[in-house]
Design a protein around this motif. Structure first.
Motif, PDB file in Angstrom:
ATOM      1  N   TYR A  41       0.832  -1.205   0.000  1.00 54.38           N
ATOM      2  CA  TYR A  41       0.000   0.000   0.000  1.00 54.38           C
ATOM      3  C   TYR A  41       0.865   1.254   0.000  1.00 54.38           C
ATOM      4  CZ  TYR A  41      -3.317   3.548   1.382  1.00 54.38           C
ATOM      5  OH  TYR A  41      -4.066   4.684   1.413  1.00 54.38           O
ATOM      6  N   TYR A  42       1.934   1.248   0.800  1.00 56.33           N
ATOM      7  CA  TYR A  42       2.814   2.419   0.838  1.00 56.33           C
ATOM      8  C   TYR A  42       3.431   2.685  -0.528  1.00 56.33           C
ATOM      9  CZ  TYR A  42       6.715   5.482   1.631  1.00 56.33           C
ATOM     10  OH  TYR A  42       7.588   6.518   1.531  1.00 56.33           O
ATOM     11  N   TYR A  46       1.351   5.732  -1.716  1.00 53.91           N
ATOM     12  CA  TYR A  46       1.767   6.843  -0.879  1.00 53.91           C
ATOM     13  C   TYR A  46       3.164   7.340  -1.187  1.00 53.91           C
ATOM     14  CZ  TYR A  46       1.346   9.612   3.379  1.00 53.91           C
ATOM     15  OH  TYR A  46       1.244  10.632   4.269  1.00 53.91           O
ATOM     16  N   ASP A  47       4.016   6.548  -1.762  1.00 50.49           N
ATOM     17  CA  ASP A  47       5.412   6.917  -1.993  1.00 50.49           C
ATOM     18  C   ASP A  47       5.531   7.874  -3.166  1.00 50.49           C
ATOM     19  OD1 ASP A  47       8.256   6.706  -1.552  1.00 50.49           O
ATOM     20  OD2 ASP A  47       8.307   5.591  -3.436  1.00 50.49           O
ATOM     21  N   ARG A  68      -0.488   2.553 -10.314  1.00 50.60           N
ATOM     22  CA  ARG A  68      -1.161   3.497  -9.412  1.00 50.60           C
ATOM     23  C   ARG A  68      -2.472   3.969 -10.027  1.00 50.60           C
ATOM     24  NH1 ARG A  68       2.339   6.303  -5.645  1.00 50.60           N
ATOM     25  NH2 ARG A  68       0.893   8.032  -5.799  1.00 50.60           N
ATOM     26  N   CYS A  75      -1.848  10.573  -8.613  1.00 45.16           N
ATOM     27  CA  CYS A  75      -0.453  10.911  -8.332  1.00 45.16           C
ATOM     28  C   CYS A  75      -0.002  12.156  -9.076  1.00 45.16           C
ATOM     29  CB  CYS A  75       0.469   9.738  -8.620  1.00 45.16           C
ATOM     30  SG  CYS A  75       0.504   9.218 -10.337  1.00 45.16           S
TER      31      CYS A  75
END
Length: 76
Positions: A41-42, A46-47, A68, A75
């Protein structure tokens, strides 16, 4: 040809092998699964940018960029 070693005797039920699942074993697998899911998930969601653990390096972001968008993470 069926032999007596491959078939159950008439009137007797065959026993099924039941895996040995203990609480410790279950907790270990659950912990590893949650850790792998959190890392996925990260990196997928999120990264990027200021919150990246790799600084301003965008190699991971660009490598999974299309994934993504396919999974619905914005993003841009």
């Amino acid at each position: 040809m069926v032999t007596s070693t491959t078939a159950a005797a008439p009137g007797k039920a065959r026993a099924l092998a039941v895996p040995d699942i203990t609480a410790v074993n279950s907790a270990l697998w659950l912990t590893l699964t949650v850790l792998a899911a959190a890392l996925a998930y990260y990196f997928l969601g999120y990264d990027q940018g200021a919150v990246s653990v790799f600084g301003s390096d965008t190699h991971i972001h660009e490598f999974i960029h299309d994934s993504r968008h396919f999974l619905g993470f914005p993003c841009h």
